[in-house]
Design an enzyme around this catalytic site. Structure first.
Site, PDB file in Angstrom:
ATOM      1  N   SER A 179      -7.908  44.175   0.567  1.00  0.00           N
ATOM      2  CA  SER A 179      -9.278  44.305   1.047  1.00  0.00           C
ATOM      3  C   SER A 179      -9.401  44.313   2.565  1.00  0.00           C
ATOM      4  O   SER A 179     -10.286  44.964   3.097  1.00  0.00           O
ATOM      5  CB  SER A 179     -10.150  43.197   0.453  1.00  0.00           C
ATOM      6  OG  SER A 179      -9.657  41.922   0.811  1.00  0.00           O
ATOM      7  N   HIS A 207     -11.155  47.573  -4.425  1.00  0.00           N
ATOM      8  CA  HIS A 207     -11.283  48.634  -3.413  1.00  0.00           C
ATOM      9  C   HIS A 207     -10.614  49.933  -3.825  1.00  0.00           C
ATOM     10  O   HIS A 207     -10.582  50.886  -3.054  1.00  0.00           O
ATOM     11  CB  HIS A 207     -10.740  48.150  -2.070  1.00  0.00           C
ATOM     12  CG  HIS A 207     -11.487  46.975  -1.537  1.00  0.00           C
ATOM     13  ND1 HIS A 207     -12.615  47.092  -0.763  1.00  0.00           N
ATOM     14  CD2 HIS A 207     -11.306  45.646  -1.734  1.00  0.00           C
ATOM     15  CE1 HIS A 207     -13.087  45.898  -0.483  1.00  0.00           C
ATOM     16  NE2 HIS A 207     -12.303  44.992  -1.056  1.00  0.00           N
ATOM     17  N   LYS A 239     -18.776  47.784  -4.946  1.00  0.00           N
ATOM     18  CA  LYS A 239     -18.119  48.539  -3.861  1.00  0.00           C
ATOM     19  C   LYS A 239     -18.184  50.037  -4.172  1.00  0.00           C
ATOM     20  O   LYS A 239     -19.229  50.639  -4.019  1.00  0.00           O
ATOM     21  CB  LYS A 239     -16.721  47.989  -3.657  1.00  0.00           C
ATOM     22  CG  LYS A 239     -16.848  46.614  -2.989  1.00  0.00           C
ATOM     23  CD  LYS A 239     -15.676  45.712  -3.080  1.00  0.00           C
ATOM     24  CE  LYS A 239     -16.063  44.371  -2.447  1.00  0.00           C
ATOM     25  NZ  LYS A 239     -15.197  43.282  -2.854  1.00  0.00           N
TER      26      LYS A 239
HETATM   27  C1  LIG Z   1     -15.263  41.904  -2.996  1.00  0.00           C
HETATM   28  C2  LIG Z   1     -14.049  41.436  -3.689  1.00  0.00           C
HETATM   29  C3  LIG Z   1     -14.129  40.523  -4.752  1.00  0.00           C
HETATM   30  C4  LIG Z   1     -15.414  39.839  -5.119  1.00  0.00           C
HETATM   31  O1  LIG Z   1     -16.272  40.688  -5.787  1.00  0.00           O
HETATM   32  P1  LIG Z   1     -17.831  40.349  -5.795  1.00  0.00           P
HETATM   33  O2  LIG Z   1     -18.371  41.145  -6.916  1.00  0.00           O
HETATM   34  O3  LIG Z   1     -18.359  40.768  -4.463  1.00  0.00           O
HETATM   35  O4  LIG Z   1     -17.944  38.875  -6.025  1.00  0.00           O
HETATM   36  C5  LIG Z   1     -12.974  40.209  -5.429  1.00  0.00           C
HETATM   37  N1  LIG Z   1     -11.800  40.741  -5.074  1.00  0.00           N
HETATM   38  C6  LIG Z   1     -11.668  41.600  -4.059  1.00  0.00           C
HETATM   39  C7  LIG Z   1     -10.330  42.156  -3.712  1.00  0.00           C
HETATM   40  C8  LIG Z   1     -12.795  41.958  -3.315  1.00  0.00           C
HETATM   41  O5  LIG Z   1     -12.683  42.779  -2.272  1.00  0.00           O
END
Ligand SMILES: *Cc1c(COP(=O)(O)O)cnc(C)c1O
Length: 387
Positions: A179, A207, A239
């Site tokens: 990330s 991602h 995302k």
């Molecule tokens: C954003 C993210 C999460 C958390 O997801 P949310 O739905 O925002 O709680 C978990 N793992 C990774 C790698 C992330 O980038």
């Protein structure tokens, strides 16, 4: 002042001293390539809405229609009376999309990771994590009570040594696309080692899903890995999908186990049905509009090429996450502020989100950017970094 928690004010001051103090910028507009802050319009280069679906008319319309039909709140947890026909349909579509037997919706990615790891592991087991894993994976591993080992970033040999020494059930856990670095986990090697050492592999592809792979199947599509290679796949919906929530996909046994045992699934209210309806619409766009991925790739390549010409050192990332590592937190904040003054929103990422001494600007692209946006950013970076 004496009394409980008297140290809090001092703690805050010390965070400030280290340039690690965090504050929120208030966004006055909708999310998108342009955002308004303090009455100014900025070009946004730090959103995770990679495909530009958060505002898509079809997604918005699906959300509105579902609100008209189902209202806002889901009423309860999935296991009581909150699991609607729309949630159920989305789960089936996500299972088909990822090529897994089943998928299970969670309210957030953080909760999905915590839920999976605490449901599967106990003190007699062991969990192995890449040291750059997302905080939610680290927290999941720690709260599971299992023996907890971090291996060097993407270092399969270091993992193999740890695995050979372990007893009990073994779970290897990794980000797919990292990330904060944007690079890919070596999933082919990880899956081979995991099988060889009789461990399960869990991949958090927050991602990658929707964004990587010709069909948007993420890093597992990129490497051609099946459910047998990666028994636990976790994806987020906030995302690339542009909505909110998360899911876990895998075998019937895995999903039924999570329904029985994952506390962050059982003891929380189901996502609003309208969010699930909006996600069904965005999933269709993810599948049908491959141009979004091609455009994102082209923009990323254009940026990498331009940054190279400027003499900027990028990290080994081919994804839409293109960090510029600057080291000190003070420098990262100063650069982010200078970009802000020049009209660009780029966030400074500091410890503990990234390791000490590796503060960075985390630049992300969206399929809604155009080439001029990238060129303007490069122009500003050239001026600011060489000052
Ligand atoms: C954003 C993210 C999460 C958390 O997801 P949310 O739905 O925002 O709680 C978990 N793992 C990774 C790698 C992330 O980038």
């Amino acid at each position: 002042m004496a009394g409980p928690f008297a140290h809090l004010a001092d703690d805050l001051e010390s965070i400030r001293q280290k340039n690690l103090y965090r504050s929120r910028r208030v966004i006055q507009s909708s999310q998108g390539v342009h955002v308004q802050i303090d009455g100014r319009t900025l070009v946004n280069f730090c959103s995770n809405d990679y495909l530009g679906l958060a505002q898509h008319p079809a997604v918005v319309k699906a959300f509105k229609n579902a609100v008209d039909e189902y209202g806002v709140g889901s009423g309860s947890a999935h296991l009581i009376c909150g699991h609607s026909v729309i949630h159920h349909a989305l789960e089936e579509e996500l299972a088909a999309f990822t090529g897994r037997d089943r998928a299970l919706l969670f309210s957030t990615g953080y909760m999905a990771n915590l839920g999976v790891m605490t449901a599967l592991l106990d003190r007699s087991d062991a969990v192995f994590e890449d040291r750059l894993n997302h905080a939610s994976l680290l927290d999941g591993g720690l709260s599971s009570g299992a023996k907890f080992k971090r291996y060097a970033h993407a270092d399969v040999d270091s993992l193999a040594v740890h695995l050979q020494q372990a007893t009990g059930n073994k779970l290897v856990v990794t980000d797919g696309v990292f990330s904060m670095d944007g690079d890919f986990a070596p999933l082919d090697d990880l899956s081979r080692i995991a099988k060889q050492e009789n461990a399960w592999l869990m991949v958090d592809d927050a991602h990658g899903l929707g964004v990587i792979g010709e069909q948007g199947g993420g890093l597992l599509e990129y490497y051609g890995l099946s459910q047998a290679d990666v028994p636990i796949l976790m994806g987020t919906l906030g995302k690339g999908f542009g909505t909110f929530g998360a899911f876990v996909a895998g075998s019937e046994t895995l999903i039924e186990t999570l329904i029985q045992k994952a506390r962050t699934y059982i003891y929380t209210t189901a996502l609003p049905t309208a969010v699930a309806a909006a996600t069904r619409a965005s999933l269709q766009l993810v599948i049908q509009e491959a141009w979004r991925r091609s455009k994102l790739n082209a923009l990323t390549q254009r940026f990498k090429c331009g940054a190279g010409q400027l003499g900027l050192t990028l990290m080994p990332s081919s994804s839409a996450i293109q960090p510029i590592r600057v080291g000190g937190s003070h420098t990262a904040v100063a650069l982010s502020n200078a970009l802000f003054d020049a009209g660009f929103l780029v966030s400074a990422i500091r410890p503990p989100t990234v390791p000490q001494g590796s503060a960075r600007l985390r630049i992300t692209f969206s399929a809604l950017h155009d080439e001029q946006h990238v060129d303007q950013l490069l122009d500003a970076l050239g001026k600011i970094m060489h000052d």
